[in-house]
Design an enzyme around this catalytic site. Sequence first.
Site, PDB file in Angstrom:
ATOM      1  N   SER A   1       0.860  -1.183   0.000  1.00 20.83           N
ATOM      2  CA  SER A   1       0.000   0.000   0.000  1.00 20.83           C
ATOM      3  C   SER A   1       0.899   1.236   0.000  1.00 20.83           C
ATOM      4  CB  SER A   1      -0.905  -0.011   1.232  1.00 20.83           C
ATOM      5  OG  SER A   1      -0.132  -0.123   2.416  1.00 20.83           O
TER       6      SER A   1
ATOM      7  N   LYS B   1      -4.686   9.161  -8.895  1.00 23.26           N
ATOM      8  CA  LYS B   1      -4.923   7.966  -8.077  1.00 23.26           C
ATOM      9  C   LYS B   1      -6.330   7.450  -8.392  1.00 23.26           C
ATOM     10  CE  LYS B   1      -4.633   6.084  -3.429  1.00 23.26           C
ATOM     11  NZ  LYS B   1      -5.938   5.399  -3.509  1.00 23.26           N
TER      12      LYS B   1
END
Length: 676
Positions: free
Chosen positions: A91, A125
Amino acid sequence: MPESPVVPNVPESVVRRAEALRQAIHYHNHRYHVLDDPEISDAEFDRMMQELIDLETAYPALADPGSPTARVGAPPLSKFATVRHSVPMLSLDNAFNDADVIEFDARVKRLLDIPDEVLYVTEPKMDGVAVELVYEDSRLVMASTRGDGITGEVITENARTIRSLPLILLSRGSGDIPRRIEVRGEVFIDVGGFQQLNTERAAEGLPVFANPRNAAAGSLRQLDSQVTARRPLKFFVYGIGNVDGLRVYSHGELLLALKQLGFPVNPLVRNGLRLKAVLNRFHELERIRHELPYAIDGMVIKVDRIEFQQRLGDKARAPRWAIAYKFAAVQETTKVLDIDIQVGRTGALTPVARLEPVAIGGVTVSNATLHNEDEVRRKDVRIGDTVLVQRAGDVIPEVVKVIASLRTGNELPFDMPRTCPICGAEAKRIPGEAVTRCINVNCPAQIKGKIRHFAAKSAFDIDGLGSKLIHQLVDRQLIRSYADIFHLDEAVLSQLDRMGPKSAGNLVKAIQASRRLPLSRFLYALGIRHVGENTAEILARQFKTLDRLTAASTEELARIDGIGLEIAGAVRHFFDQKENQEAVQRLLKSGVSLIMTDDPASGRLVGKTFVLTGTLASMTRIEAKARIEAAGGRVAGTISRQTDYLVVGSNPGSKLAKAKTLGIEIIDESDLQNLL
């Protein structure tokens, strides 16, 4: 492109025509779905596709998973297989303001020990689903979800239906296509496709999706890929895992190389930016985000130079060379109907606001975390208050502030309980911590949380031991610790609600099959604070055995790259506690055995690729995979010409026939044991 293969019992002219059609369809599909620059009409494209379908129908031996016809979907699966990522899909750390990004940039330069400005790549994103695609000899051989970052679910047939995703790689300008490449990107549904999908579902009387991300995730997890084929899924590439035969200097060059291979790259990517330009780019994206045809929730910032990325390396959970700068959260007002306490597996008492349901960013929110006692006091949240709520980072609902001007005087202040609402034991707040914890290690809420974590797929992977069953087992005092799970039998289980003899028998088999597992998953299952899947993997690789780990000092642990003092202290504290020592020993005495981590670089199976099919008798497939990888080998999900061995158990699938066709060496379980 490789030459047309010889196909038994199919005329050579038919093979050549089928191959020519496939190449043409791949080319025109790329121009339409990736370049948005078609050269032929839809009708002409449809005629070519229909001709190929007719040929493959008339000559079944022509069947090829790389054919464009694979995009219509394959027969339904009974369940998803799992696969371990060769490089963890980590992540990202988050930034929420310019100061966070400036601090990130300073940290990068400090770690690299360079005074000059660092250049960055910025990417929108995407609010989608991360996947990994594996290509061998230019052909897509496997696709998987990110999963927990270490292990994902195999979704190859579903991925083949995504039209912007290449089934066969295009030749770059110099003709060099990597022999093997693991490509990573985001699957998403754009706004127009999402609205159309929900319109169609509503017309059919089906429930609509809450948001595009949920729709994309649900589409990828369809067992029937023909359903996935009807969903408007799209794909953008953003990086790679392992690769064989691709040399690039920068991340910008990498994305260009991937684009030349046929992958769609987000046109809003920018590379070679200095810090000031990075910040300007973020605020530009923030201004136009709602004008884009797809949902984004921030901007990813990556160090551009590959050498710098490698020098910076990774932490336990995230790379040091990238960060996600998140947009400000979407906010709405609603009322606090009540404040409850949730008790987690560590005993933490967390106040949760029960809200009058409100839609925020396409999601209905009825609960929001209040974090801890200090936060409730600081914000002065009371039952009955009107509050401003946001999805932090567009994900986790939280109360931002109270709108005090709307108070009526009937609001009730909240007091943190001094006893656990579940077991009644004393709840204490340790000096220096913000969290109040139940001190009773036998608290049913803690036990339930720990057992859920212990049985999860990334831990012992006990199929069938879900939350509702765990609640029954704990409430009836049939299990009080991890080890108790391994003493459950069919007679006891079949007496529980919704647990007949067959379900009980299946669960007992799943429990027995879970007894042998890798050290890394055992460590994760123990629920040590700050130890996630990736940290557990680092510890297992470093110490190889449980005894060596439990004997390590805090200082020795802290010296490991990716661990640090906080994690080291948590690990040492866990193994210093008598109750934890006893819990581990009880597990080992209950028949749990660990697959220790060897040095893969010196293993006897280095460079060998295995595929498993059928049911193995002496070990689970998860165990077989772990043992092969511990010896340096690699386990793939599909057969290809790069496969060295097909390991065959009872009731093998279609992989056996394909292995025979390709001349792959076929071995049984005893042969595998000998190799190991």
